[in-house]
Design an enzyme around this catalytic site. Structure first.
Site, PDB file in Angstrom:
ATOM      1  N   TYR A   1      -6.844  -9.084  11.321  1.00  0.00           N
ATOM      2  CA  TYR A   1      -5.508  -8.856  11.876  1.00  0.00           C
ATOM      3  C   TYR A   1      -5.389  -9.517  13.243  1.00  0.00           C
ATOM      4  CZ  TYR A   1      -4.344  -5.517   8.217  1.00  0.00           C
ATOM      5  OH  TYR A   1      -4.055  -4.946   7.001  1.00  0.00           O
TER       6      TYR A   1
ATOM      7  N   ASN B   1     -12.358  -1.314  -1.016  1.00  0.00           N
ATOM      8  CA  ASN B   1     -11.660  -1.912   0.122  1.00  0.00           C
ATOM      9  C   ASN B   1     -12.328  -1.460   1.418  1.00  0.00           C
ATOM     10  OD1 ASN B   1      -9.177  -2.928   1.739  1.00  0.00           O
ATOM     11  ND2 ASN B   1      -9.319  -0.776   2.325  1.00  0.00           N
ATOM     12  N   GLU B   2     -12.575  -2.377   2.310  1.00  0.00           N
ATOM     13  CA  GLU B   2     -13.152  -2.058   3.619  1.00  0.00           C
ATOM     14  C   GLU B   2     -14.241  -0.976   3.480  1.00  0.00           C
ATOM     15  OE1 GLU B   2     -10.195  -1.482   6.728  1.00  0.00           O
ATOM     16  OE2 GLU B   2      -9.514  -3.542   6.491  1.00  0.00           O
TER      17      GLU B   2
ATOM     18  N   GLN C   1       2.001  -6.116   5.598  1.00  0.00           N
ATOM     19  CA  GLN C   1       2.211  -5.801   4.209  1.00  0.00           C
ATOM     20  C   GLN C   1       3.627  -6.239   3.834  1.00  0.00           C
ATOM     21  OE1 GLN C   1       1.120  -1.798   3.163  1.00  0.00           O
ATOM     22  NE2 GLN C   1      -0.870  -1.911   4.182  1.00  0.00           N
TER      23      GLN C   1
ATOM     24  N   GLU D   1      -6.005  -9.293   3.713  1.00  0.00           N
ATOM     25  CA  GLU D   1      -5.232  -8.563   4.734  1.00  0.00           C
ATOM     26  C   GLU D   1      -5.213  -9.434   5.983  1.00  0.00           C
ATOM     27  OE1 GLU D   1      -5.883  -4.352   5.416  1.00  0.00           O
ATOM     28  OE2 GLU D   1      -6.457  -4.059   3.306  1.00  0.00           O
TER      29      GLU D   1
ATOM     30  N   GLU E   1       0.842  -1.199   0.000  1.00  0.00           N
ATOM     31  CA  GLU E   1       0.000   0.000   0.000  1.00  0.00           C
ATOM     32  C   GLU E   1       0.876   1.248   0.000  1.00  0.00           C
ATOM     33  OE1 GLU E   1      -2.851   0.031   3.207  1.00  0.00           O
ATOM     34  OE2 GLU E   1      -3.852   1.813   2.427  1.00  0.00           O
TER      35      GLU E   1
HETATM   36  O1  AHR Z   1      -3.009  -2.526   6.230  1.00  0.00           O
HETATM   37  C1  AHR Z   1      -3.314  -1.325   6.849  1.00  0.00           C
HETATM   38  C2  AHR Z   1      -4.781  -0.975   6.734  1.00  0.00           C
HETATM   39  O2  AHR Z   1      -5.539  -1.906   7.434  1.00  0.00           O
HETATM   40  C3  AHR Z   1      -5.365  -1.009   5.352  1.00  0.00           C
HETATM   41  O3  AHR Z   1      -5.150   0.159   4.650  1.00  0.00           O
HETATM   42  C4  AHR Z   1      -6.827  -1.191   5.611  1.00  0.00           C
HETATM   43  O4  AHR Z   1      -7.469  -1.868   4.555  1.00  0.00           O
HETATM   44  C5  AHR Z   1      -6.858  -1.951   6.918  1.00  0.00           C
HETATM   45  O5  AHR Z   1      -7.717  -1.365   7.821  1.00  0.00           O
END
Ligand code: AHR
Length: 487
Positions: free
Chosen positions: A239, A172-173, A344, A295, A25
């Site tokens: 995450y 995205n999101e 990432q 992600e 990103e």
């Molecule tokens: O990876 C960091 C961020 O986490 C990304 O931009 C977003 O999609 C997620 O909330």
């Protein structure tokens, strides 16, 4: 002692190589400094792409790379990033640190990067603040083999042949930074945007809709109910946050309790995968629609003294164990998960590579990806693990196995931070004649630093026995093993 029983006689689903994908990103030092330094940089580069980083990614056989975000994607306007670099629009990266983005890395640069690495591009387009026309024209610019004005712009920018980009993310999101939409609204918006993303020539787009965060079952339910017929896959973002979102915890300084909590949270992704797949089944009985985890990874507090908006964190053996847990789970669901992308790639969150100026290091997570490479495009094998419990919900040992060209690969990890674990591996349907083992091991806080880049590395392991009972070895505490067995 743990016992791992592999059934080599019944190869299952093919493990898509794209499970071993990455995400990059416009965030902190991922693109600028980490991947792209510009042609005039003293750091060795080819057309601006760092040679050291590209070479390391080639060695991983990186299959697919997602770009340009993340939250950045829904503020990204692709026309700002084409044409002569000096004339490109400067914008404020409002999501990440408020720094000026000069757009010197744009569409052509991303595709050049993918070309140098040898991976497939996965472009995530802007729904939150972009128009239908803008998205449709990006697809046309990339993929049109005609001579429309938009295709001619691509020629003028140095590329006659269509790029043939296949993987296409529509937002995205969008439940959060991508527009704060409700699922009912997004499902309709998705249907509308994707309508105008055309297939050019024989390039059939693979349409990826924004799926849920964590265990937001309702998002999946509504999206699948209303849009399943128009998509190829939905995404899952999950995450591993050791603490909570207000204090996620240090990447390097953590207690035993925090170590165990982190691994439990990592393993919880399997509950989410199963839950979302069960909902998807209701609307897609043929299992045509994939679940892409685009992600995932550890999200710690940033390294002290670094820009909080840059999400730069160190990477220890704890992160390596988190990676092993995820990759084993993804392998086990290979029939339904066609892609996953760790967040990432460089200098951001659970990065496989860190850079500091001209210096580069490979993190423990990089080495896990390296060890799991033989699983790419192999066929999954049943792999039963009988081991003691490490915590109330987590076994001491995690594993997955596959077969390719007659060779069985088993990846297995001892998640305990203190205890060595004796493991007996039985491979039914194959008599082992040739066994090789590589090992990544270290105290759970162990990491690679710019002063000691080789502190954690893969080592060959020769301390094992092969008998009629199976293959026996002792897995050190906090270790990952990759075992190749030929008959
Ligand atoms: O990876 C960091 C961020 O986490 C990304 O931009 C977003 O999609 C997620 O909330």
């Amino acid at each position: 002692m743990a016992t791992i029983t592999i059934d080599a006689s019944r190869p299952g689903a093919k493990i898509n190589k794209n499970l071993y994908g990455n995400f990059s990103e416009h965030l902190g030092r991922c693109i600028y400094g980490g991947l792209f330094v510009g042609k005039d940089s003293p750091i060795p580069n080819v057309n601006g792409m760092r040679t050291d980083v590209v070479e390391a990614l080639k060695k991983l056989n990186l299959p697919v790379l997602r770009w340009p975000g993340g939250c950045f994607a829904d503020e990204y306007h692709w026309r700002d990033g084409i044409g002569p670099q000096e004339g490109r629009k400067r914008m404020v990266n409002t999501n990440w640190g408020g720094v000026v983005e000069d757009n010197s890395f744009g569409t052509h640069e991303f595709l050049e990067l993918c070309d140098q690495i040898g991976c497939e591009p996965y472009i995530n387009a802007n729904v939150g603040s972009g128009s239908v026309q803008e998205m449709a024209e990006w697809v046309e610019y990339l993929n049109s083999d005609g001579d429309s004005t938009i295709a001619q712009q691509r020629w003028a920018n140095g590329r006659k042949e269509p790029f043939g980009v296949k993987f296409w993310g529509v937002g995205n999101e969008n439940w959060g930074c991508g527009g704060n939409m409700r699922p009912e609204y997004y499902a309709d918006v998705y249907r509308r945007y994707q309508t105008y993303c055309r297939n050019y020539g024989d390039n059939k787009l693979y349409r990826i809709a924004c799926g849920p965060s964590g265990d937001d079952w309702n998002w999946t339910e509504v999206l699948m109910k209303n849009a399943a017929a128009h998509l190829d896959a939905i995404t899952l973002h999950q995450y591993t946050v050791p603490g909570d979102w207000t204090d996620k915890g240090s990447a390097t300084d953590f207690s035993k309790e925090m170590y165990l909590t982190t691994l439990e949270k990592a393993a919880d992704i399997e509950r989410m995968i199963k839950g979302h797949l069960a909902i998807m089944d209701k609307y897609d009985k043929e299992h045509r629609v994939g679940l892409i985890v685009d992600e995932w990874g550890c999200w710690h507090n940033v390294e002290p003294g670094t820009n909080p908006g840059f999400l730069y964190q160190q990477n220890t053996m704890r992160d390596a164990m988190v990676a092993a847990i995820h990759l084993d789970i993804f392998n086990r669901h290979a029939d339904r998960i066609p892609m996953a992308n760790i967040a990432q790639m460089v200098n951001v969150l659970q990065a496989v590579i860190l850079t500091d100026g001209a210096e580069m290091l490979l993190t423990p997570t990089y080495h896990v990806f390296d060890m799991y490479r033989p699983h790419m495009e192999a066929q999954l094998l049943d792999c039963m693990v009988a081991s003691d419990m490490l915590t109330g919900s987590l076994k001491k040992v995690t594993a997955s196995a596959s077969i390719k060209d007659g060779a069985v690969t088993l990846t297995c990890s001892n998640l305990s931070d203190v205890d060595e674990e004796e493991v007996l591996i039985q491979v039914n349907g194959l008599k082992p004649t040739d066994v090789t083992i590589s090992l990544l091991a270290g105290e759970c806080h162990a990491m690679n630093t710019f002063e000691n880049k080789e502190n954690v590395t893969i080592k060959p392991c020769t301390d094992f026995t092969v008998t009629d009972a199976g293959i026996s070895l002792k897995l050190p505490a906090c270790s990952v093993a990759a075992i190749t067995v030929r008959g």
